[in-house]
Write an enzyme that holds these catalytic residues in place. Structure first.
Site, PDB file in Angstrom:
ATOM      1  N   ASP A 173      -2.160   6.491  17.247  1.00 25.15           N
ATOM      2  CA  ASP A 173      -2.540   5.580  16.170  1.00 25.15           C
ATOM      3  C   ASP A 173      -3.130   4.286  16.739  1.00 25.15           C
ATOM      4  O   ASP A 173      -4.200   3.833  16.333  1.00 25.15           O
ATOM      5  CB  ASP A 173      -1.302   5.283  15.322  1.00 25.15           C
ATOM      6  CG  ASP A 173      -1.640   4.564  14.032  1.00 25.15           C
ATOM      7  OD1 ASP A 173      -2.198   5.220  13.142  1.00 25.15           O
ATOM      8  OD2 ASP A 173      -1.354   3.365  13.921  1.00 25.15           O
TER       9      ASP A 173
ATOM     10  N   SER B 299       0.821  -1.206   0.000  1.00 23.53           N
ATOM     11  CA  SER B 299       0.000   0.000   0.000  1.00 23.53           C
ATOM     12  C   SER B 299       0.859   1.261   0.000  1.00 23.53           C
ATOM     13  O   SER B 299       0.821   2.073  -0.927  1.00 23.53           O
ATOM     14  CB  SER B 299      -0.925  -0.029   1.220  1.00 23.53           C
ATOM     15  OG  SER B 299      -1.626   1.184   1.341  1.00 23.53           O
TER      16      SER B 299
ATOM     17  N   GLU C 266      -7.178   3.116  16.531  1.00 12.02           N
ATOM     18  CA  GLU C 266      -7.670   1.903  15.865  1.00 12.02           C
ATOM     19  C   GLU C 266      -8.330   0.947  16.851  1.00 12.02           C
ATOM     20  O   GLU C 266      -9.302   0.271  16.502  1.00 12.02           O
ATOM     21  CB  GLU C 266      -6.572   1.244  15.012  1.00 12.02           C
ATOM     22  CG  GLU C 266      -5.350   0.781  15.730  1.00 12.02           C
ATOM     23  CD  GLU C 266      -4.104   0.703  14.828  1.00 12.02           C
ATOM     24  OE1 GLU C 266      -4.065   1.359  13.776  1.00 12.02           O
ATOM     25  OE2 GLU C 266      -3.166  -0.017  15.195  1.00 12.02           O
TER      26      GLU C 266
ATOM     27  N   SER D  54       5.789  -8.844  -6.157  1.00  9.13           N
ATOM     28  CA  SER D  54       5.803  -7.409  -6.492  1.00  9.13           C
ATOM     29  C   SER D  54       6.988  -7.022  -7.369  1.00  9.13           C
ATOM     30  O   SER D  54       7.030  -5.912  -7.898  1.00  9.13           O
ATOM     31  CB  SER D  54       5.862  -6.573  -5.204  1.00  9.13           C
ATOM     32  OG  SER D  54       4.798  -6.887  -4.360  1.00  9.13           O
TER      33      SER D  54
ATOM     34  N   GLU E  51     -29.535  -1.433   9.052  1.00  6.54           N
ATOM     35  CA  GLU E  51     -29.543  -0.352  10.043  1.00  6.54           C
ATOM     36  C   GLU E  51     -28.239  -0.224  10.809  1.00  6.54           C
ATOM     37  O   GLU E  51     -27.858   0.882  11.199  1.00  6.54           O
ATOM     38  CB  GLU E  51     -30.702  -0.550  11.037  1.00  6.54           C
ATOM     39  CG  GLU E  51     -32.080  -0.444  10.415  1.00  6.54           C
ATOM     40  CD  GLU E  51     -32.289   0.847   9.611  1.00  6.54           C
ATOM     41  OE1 GLU E  51     -31.762   1.897  10.038  1.00  6.54           O
ATOM     42  OE2 GLU E  51     -32.950   0.790   8.557  1.00  6.54           O
TER      43      GLU E  51
ATOM     44  N   HIS F  57       5.343   4.550  10.374  1.00  6.06           N
ATOM     45  CA  HIS F  57       4.608   4.345  11.624  1.00  6.06           C
ATOM     46  C   HIS F  57       5.664   4.061  12.691  1.00  6.06           C
ATOM     47  O   HIS F  57       6.676   3.419  12.412  1.00  6.06           O
ATOM     48  CB  HIS F  57       3.629   3.173  11.464  1.00  6.06           C
ATOM     49  CG  HIS F  57       2.907   2.784  12.720  1.00  6.06           C
ATOM     50  ND1 HIS F  57       2.381   3.705  13.607  1.00  6.06           N
ATOM     51  CD2 HIS F  57       2.623   1.566  13.250  1.00  6.06           C
ATOM     52  CE1 HIS F  57       1.804   3.061  14.610  1.00  6.06           C
ATOM     53  NE2 HIS F  57       1.944   1.771  14.418  1.00  6.06           N
TER      54      HIS F  57
ATOM     55  N   GLU G 291     -25.530   1.107   6.666  1.00  8.26           N
ATOM     56  CA  GLU G 291     -25.716   2.566   6.632  1.00  8.26           C
ATOM     57  C   GLU G 291     -24.616   3.333   7.366  1.00  8.26           C
ATOM     58  O   GLU G 291     -24.568   4.557   7.311  1.00  8.26           O
ATOM     59  CB  GLU G 291     -27.105   2.939   7.168  1.00  8.26           C
ATOM     60  CG  GLU G 291     -28.188   2.525   6.187  1.00  8.26           C
ATOM     61  CD  GLU G 291     -29.577   3.024   6.568  1.00  8.26           C
ATOM     62  OE1 GLU G 291     -29.668   3.978   7.359  1.00  8.26           O
ATOM     63  OE2 GLU G 291     -30.549   2.442   6.072  1.00  8.26           O
TER      64      GLU G 291
ATOM     65  N   SER H  37       9.675 -12.172  -4.783  1.00  5.72           N
ATOM     66  CA  SER H  37       8.439 -11.474  -4.405  1.00  5.72           C
ATOM     67  C   SER H  37       7.582 -11.218  -5.648  1.00  5.72           C
ATOM     68  O   SER H  37       8.088 -10.826  -6.700  1.00  5.72           O
ATOM     69  CB  SER H  37       8.796 -10.142  -3.750  1.00  5.72           C
ATOM     70  OG  SER H  37       7.683  -9.266  -3.811  1.00  5.72           O
TER      71      SER H  37
HETATM   72  P1  NAD Z   1       1.532  -3.740   3.058  1.00  5.32           P
HETATM   73  O1  NAD Z   1       1.191  -4.978   3.783  1.00  5.32           O
HETATM   74  O2  NAD Z   1       0.540  -3.126   2.122  1.00  5.32           O
HETATM   75  O3  NAD Z   1       2.879  -3.946   2.201  1.00  5.32           O
HETATM   76  C1  NAD Z   1       4.027  -4.546   2.753  1.00  5.32           C
HETATM   77  C2  NAD Z   1       5.040  -4.896   1.678  1.00  5.32           C
HETATM   78  O4  NAD Z   1       6.134  -5.566   2.278  1.00  5.32           O
HETATM   79  C3  NAD Z   1       4.527  -5.826   0.580  1.00  5.32           C
HETATM   80  O5  NAD Z   1       5.113  -5.420  -0.644  1.00  5.32           O
HETATM   81  C4  NAD Z   1       5.086  -7.190   1.006  1.00  5.32           C
HETATM   82  O6  NAD Z   1       5.251  -8.043  -0.085  1.00  5.32           O
HETATM   83  C5  NAD Z   1       6.417  -6.779   1.593  1.00  5.32           C
HETATM   84  N1  NAD Z   1       6.944  -7.726   2.587  1.00  5.32           N
HETATM   85  C6  NAD Z   1       6.273  -8.398   3.544  1.00  5.32           C
HETATM   86  N2  NAD Z   1       7.118  -9.119   4.296  1.00  5.32           N
HETATM   87  C7  NAD Z   1       8.353  -8.884   3.813  1.00  5.32           C
HETATM   88  C8  NAD Z   1       9.650  -9.353   4.165  1.00  5.32           C
HETATM   89  N3  NAD Z   1       9.810 -10.222   5.183  1.00  5.32           N
HETATM   90  N4  NAD Z   1      10.697  -8.896   3.452  1.00  5.32           N
HETATM   91  C9  NAD Z   1      10.531  -8.043   2.427  1.00  5.32           C
HETATM   92  N5  NAD Z   1       9.317  -7.574   2.043  1.00  5.32           N
HETATM   93  C10 NAD Z   1       8.249  -7.992   2.726  1.00  5.32           C
HETATM   94  O7  NAD Z   1       1.968  -2.660   4.180  1.00  5.32           O
HETATM   95  P2  NAD Z   1       1.575  -1.109   4.279  1.00  5.32           P
HETATM   96  O8  NAD Z   1       0.153  -0.982   4.671  1.00  5.32           O
HETATM   97  O9  NAD Z   1       2.092  -0.382   3.090  1.00  5.32           O
HETATM   98  O10 NAD Z   1       2.423  -0.708   5.579  1.00  5.32           O
HETATM   99  C11 NAD Z   1       3.800  -0.369   5.511  1.00  5.32           C
HETATM  100  C12 NAD Z   1       4.101   0.609   6.639  1.00  5.32           C
HETATM  101  O11 NAD Z   1       3.343   1.818   6.420  1.00  5.32           O
HETATM  102  C13 NAD Z   1       3.722   0.128   8.027  1.00  5.32           C
HETATM  103  O12 NAD Z   1       4.685   0.605   8.930  1.00  5.32           O
HETATM  104  C14 NAD Z   1       2.374   0.799   8.283  1.00  5.32           C
HETATM  105  O13 NAD Z   1       2.096   0.968   9.647  1.00  5.32           O
HETATM  106  C15 NAD Z   1       2.612   2.123   7.591  1.00  5.32           C
HETATM  107  N6  NAD Z   1       1.410   2.869   7.201  1.00  5.32           N
HETATM  108  C16 NAD Z   1       0.446   2.290   6.454  1.00  5.32           C
HETATM  109  C17 NAD Z   1      -0.657   3.043   6.048  1.00  5.32           C
HETATM  110  C18 NAD Z   1      -1.729   2.435   5.183  1.00  5.32           C
HETATM  111  O14 NAD Z   1      -2.755   3.094   5.009  1.00  5.32           O
HETATM  112  N7  NAD Z   1      -1.576   1.264   4.602  1.00  5.32           N
HETATM  113  C19 NAD Z   1      -0.764   4.391   6.401  1.00  5.32           C
HETATM  114  C20 NAD Z   1       0.265   4.975   7.129  1.00  5.32           C
HETATM  115  C21 NAD Z   1       1.346   4.204   7.537  1.00  5.32           C
HETATM  116 MG    MG Z   2      -3.091   4.729  11.664  1.00  4.01          MG
END
Ligand code: NAD
Ligand code: MG
Length: 339
Positions: free
Chosen positions: A191, A27, A195, A53, A227, A108, A231, A51
């Site tokens: 944070d 993300s 949540e 990705s 409900e 984070h 909504e 990976s």
């Molecule tokens: P995600 O799960 O969407 O993506 C994680 C990525 O890491 C993926 O590409 C996955 O393939 C890769 N990955 C997983 N394990 C791995 C490993 N062992 N070695 C190498 N790559 C690995 O995560 P995200 O939501 O993007 O979160 C990433 C950071 O951003 C976190 O610290 C999260 O708290 C922070 N964050 C997320 C959001 C959000 O809305 N998603 C917002 C603010 C901050």
């Molecule tokens: Mg948050």
């Protein structure tokens, strides 16, 4: 007073001559990497070999290396891996390649604040946390705007870490909207509290309790679903657009009066005491220790709770009723960690 920064406060030049690595392409990762590339930065993506990705990032025009190679090559390393995997990856593939003057960055604060990752004292540690999911960070940047970000500096041996955090924010579009300065403690604790008490925990239990109350009283689950769960989106969209006032303006006077006179019987003194206790467990590390242990044990409680949620009647009836609603995407993967 909180500091807020905009375009003129940030200078991309402090990052332009540095190799930048974004670890992870989920993300947040894809949004940071693509926005920085489009801002003219020298960025690569770090991933596990094999990976899925890997080809995706390459096909989107990015250089990809293994996590270890990226950490070795880069001077600024942004860790955008799932929070529960960061410690292990840090120890195996990042720490051995950190050089004095390098900068470690996060979106984070969990692992730094709860001492899971302790960077060497000659390495800068900063946070750039967009206040939105990655797909929004990417889309809004492409539209010429940005998503507001939080920044924080935890270690500053080079003396310019805040300038680096502001430049990174600018590179991903954040300064177009506004960047708020905070610290790792406040970001992490608010944070987690948000949540747990409100966004994920509080709202889900409110929905289930309302649904169960109606169904136990003999009303059809179909009506209870609409409900108490369905909504919710209409209401939340109104909060998002214009706060509590816009919600009250948009619903009927009957709903407004009923809500204002009854809501505090649901979120009452006992609920507020529970919120304070949840906040205390976040602040004193009780929650962090529990979550770290849960992961070390292979997430047994998490799996049981996921199963209980999956089989809850509100989910069963919801799956049926959503089929009647053509406009709801059928194959949508839940966007992770929106909170
Ligand atoms: P995600 O799960 O969407 O993506 C994680 C990525 O890491 C993926 O590409 C996955 O393939 C890769 N990955 C997983 N394990 C791995 C490993 N062992 N070695 C190498 N790559 C690995 O995560 P995200 O939501 O993007 O979160 C990433 C950071 O951003 C976190 O610290 C999260 O708290 C922070 N964050 C997320 C959001 C959000 O809305 N998603 C917002 C603010 C901050
Ligand atoms: Mg948050």
């Amino acid at each position: 007073m909180i500091n807020v920064y905009y375009e003129a406060d940030a200078d991309l030049a402090v990052l332009r001559n540095k190799p930048l690595a974004v670890l992870g392409y989920g993300s947040q990762g894809h949004a940071h990497a693509l926005n920085l590339k489009d801002s003219g930065m020298n960025v690569c993506v770090g991933l596990r070999s094999g990976s899925p990705s890997w080809t995706k990032a390459e096909s989107e025009g990015l250089a990809v290396k293994t996590v270890a190679e990226a950490a070795e090559w880069a001077e600024v390393i942004m860790v955008l891996l799932p929070d529960q995997h960061q410690k292990k990856v840090y120890e195996q593939d990042i720490a051995p390649h950190l050089k004095p003057g390098d900068t470690l960055a996060f979106a984070h604060g969990f692992n730094i604040h709860y001492d899971q990752i302790a960077a060497p004292h000659d390495v800068n540690v900063m946070m750039i946390a967009p206040k939105g999911p990655g797909h929004l960070v990417r889309r809004v940047y492409q539209e010429g705007q940005g998503v507001p970000c939080l920044i924080a500096v935890h270690q500053d041996p080079s003396g310019d870490t805040k300038a680096l955090a502001l430049a990174w924010s600018k590179g991903i579009g954040g300064t177009r909207a506004g960047v708020i300065e905070t610290n790792f403690k406040d970001e992490t604790e608010t944070d987690l509290f948000g949540e747990q008490a409100v966004l994920c925990g509080g709202s889900a239990e409110l929905i289930k309790a309302g649904f169960e109350t109606l169904v136990e009283a003999g009303y059809p689950p179909e009506l209870a679903f609409f409900e108490c769960l369905h909504e919710m989106k209409l209401i939340v969209d109104l909060y998002y657009e214009g706060g509590l006032a816009r919600m009250n303006d948009s619903v009927s006077d009957t709903a407004e009066y009923g809500g204002m006179t009854r809501g505090s019987r649901i979120i009452n003194q006992e609920s507020r005491r529970a919120m304070k206790q949840i906040l205390k467990e976040v602040q004193d590390g009780t929650f962090a220790r529990e979550w770290i242990k849960e992961n070390a044990d292979g997430q047994p409680l998490m799996n049981r709770l996921r199963e209980a949620t999956r089989t809850h009647p509100v989910e069963q009836i919801g799956a049926q009723l959503r089929k009647m609603m053509s406009w709801i995407a059928k194959d949508k993967k839940p966007a992770k960690q929106v909170a």
